[in-house]
Design an enzyme around this catalytic site. Structure first.
Site, PDB file in Angstrom:
ATOM      1  N   ASP A   9       6.387 -12.648  -1.327  1.00 35.78           N
ATOM      2  CA  ASP A   9       4.985 -12.659  -0.947  1.00 35.78           C
ATOM      3  C   ASP A   9       4.507 -11.204  -1.058  1.00 35.78           C
ATOM      4  O   ASP A   9       5.311 -10.286  -1.222  1.00 35.78           O
ATOM      5  CB  ASP A   9       4.855 -13.193   0.478  1.00 35.78           C
ATOM      6  CG  ASP A   9       3.418 -13.235   0.969  1.00 35.78           C
ATOM      7  OD1 ASP A   9       2.508 -13.436   0.151  1.00 35.78           O
ATOM      8  OD2 ASP A   9       3.200 -13.044   2.177  1.00 35.78           O
ATOM      9  N   ASP A  11       1.083  -9.658   0.773  1.00 34.64           N
ATOM     10  CA  ASP A  11       0.504  -9.181   2.030  1.00 34.64           C
ATOM     11  C   ASP A  11       1.507  -9.334   3.166  1.00 34.64           C
ATOM     12  O   ASP A  11       2.149 -10.389   3.315  1.00 34.64           O
ATOM     13  CB  ASP A  11      -0.759  -9.975   2.374  1.00 34.64           C
ATOM     14  CG  ASP A  11      -1.913  -9.678   1.432  1.00 34.64           C
ATOM     15  OD1 ASP A  11      -1.777  -8.782   0.590  1.00 34.64           O
ATOM     16  OD2 ASP A  11      -2.953 -10.351   1.549  1.00 34.64           O
TER      17      ASP A  11
END
Length: 276
Positions: A9, A11
């Site tokens: 991922d 963020d």
């Protein structure tokens, strides 16, 4: 080593903030954003905010400057470089957008470490305005997942990657790192022999803890960049060791991993923002 796929991922995983919120806050339009938030989907709202910034005279270069100041733990970049050097296939699966992600990865000097970026489209148009759109065109068709936001189902992305590698006759082990609620669906798509690395005390961790038996993958949590680096190397070492025991060759990769890991652990520093 090419038999390991590491999925990140973006963020709150690679960077230590939510990139949309970081840009909105740093450019001083938080109140306007919050005013419009109840009225439209997130990607549509971000696209509108980029239009308003452009109309007010904010340039792409100013947005890039903000992105390049996004906070990141100092062990993240060395960890990514080291894992890439080991021959792992690194990919991004993120609900941010392509412009943000590529801007930051290029600034950090690690864009070339990733073979693929799966995220919402983001590009600069002919007028110099940043455009943002959803990964899935939910207005014309719904991805069908009740766990994910309408604009992106990361589980669908994982299934596509799995199917693509399987069609090529490649047997891979997956390690998935994430923090948000949107990382829960893909965790359910991982198979036995894979690893899920949820960020502890973040939404995906809370969802997994409700019933960890739903996951086929082994779960190994992390809290910050230093622990992420350590756990990631441990899991890669575990996969390599199992493969080498199976093939009767248990020397070279361990030595290589130890040398790279030792190099990556030098000069530990406190959490700092991205250097200018």
């Amino acid at each position: 080593m090419a038999d390991i796929v590491v999925l990140f991922d973006f963020d709150e995983t690679i960077i230590d903030c939510a990139s949309d919120s970081w840009v909105i806050d740093e450019l001083g339009i938080t109140d306007r954003f919050n005013e419009l938030l109840p009225t439209m989907p997130w990607n549509s709202l971000m696209d509108k905010m980029m239009g308003e910034l452009h109309a007010s005279g904010i340039t792409i270069e100013e947005i890039e400057d903000v992105l390049n100041r996004a906070p990141i733990h100092p062990r993240i970049v060395p960890a990514i470089k080291s894992v890439h050097a080991l021959g792992c296939d690194l990919r991004v699966v993120s609900d941010a957008n392509l412009f943000y992600i590529e801007t930051i990865l290029n600034h950090l000097g690690i864009r070339e470490c990733f073979s693929e970026i799966n995220t919402n489209p983001g590009f600069v148009d002919e007028e110099g305005r940043l455009r943002i759109s959803p990964y899935h065109d939910f207005k014309s068709s719904f991805h069908g997942c009740g766990l994910c936001p309408p604009n992106m189902c990361k589980g669908v992305v994982i299934e596509r990657i799995q199917a693509s590698l399987s069609a090529e006759g490649k047997q891979k082990r997956f390690i998935y790192l994430g923090d948000g609620a949107g990382d829960y669906c893909p965790s359910l798509k991982l198979l036995e022999g894979d690893f899920m690395m949820p960020r502890k005390n973040y939404p995906v961790w809370d969802l997994i803890c409700r019933n960890p038996m739903l996951l086929k993958a082994e779960i190994r949590e992390w809290t910050d960049g230093e622990e992420m680096e350590r756990v990631l190397f441990e899991l890669i070492d575990t996969i390599i060791t199992k493969e080498e025991i199976g093939s009767g060759q248990l020397i070279s990769s361990d030595c290589k991993l130890q040398n790279i890991a030792l190099s990556a652990h030098e000069d530990l520093l406190p959490t700092l923002p991205v250097p200018q």
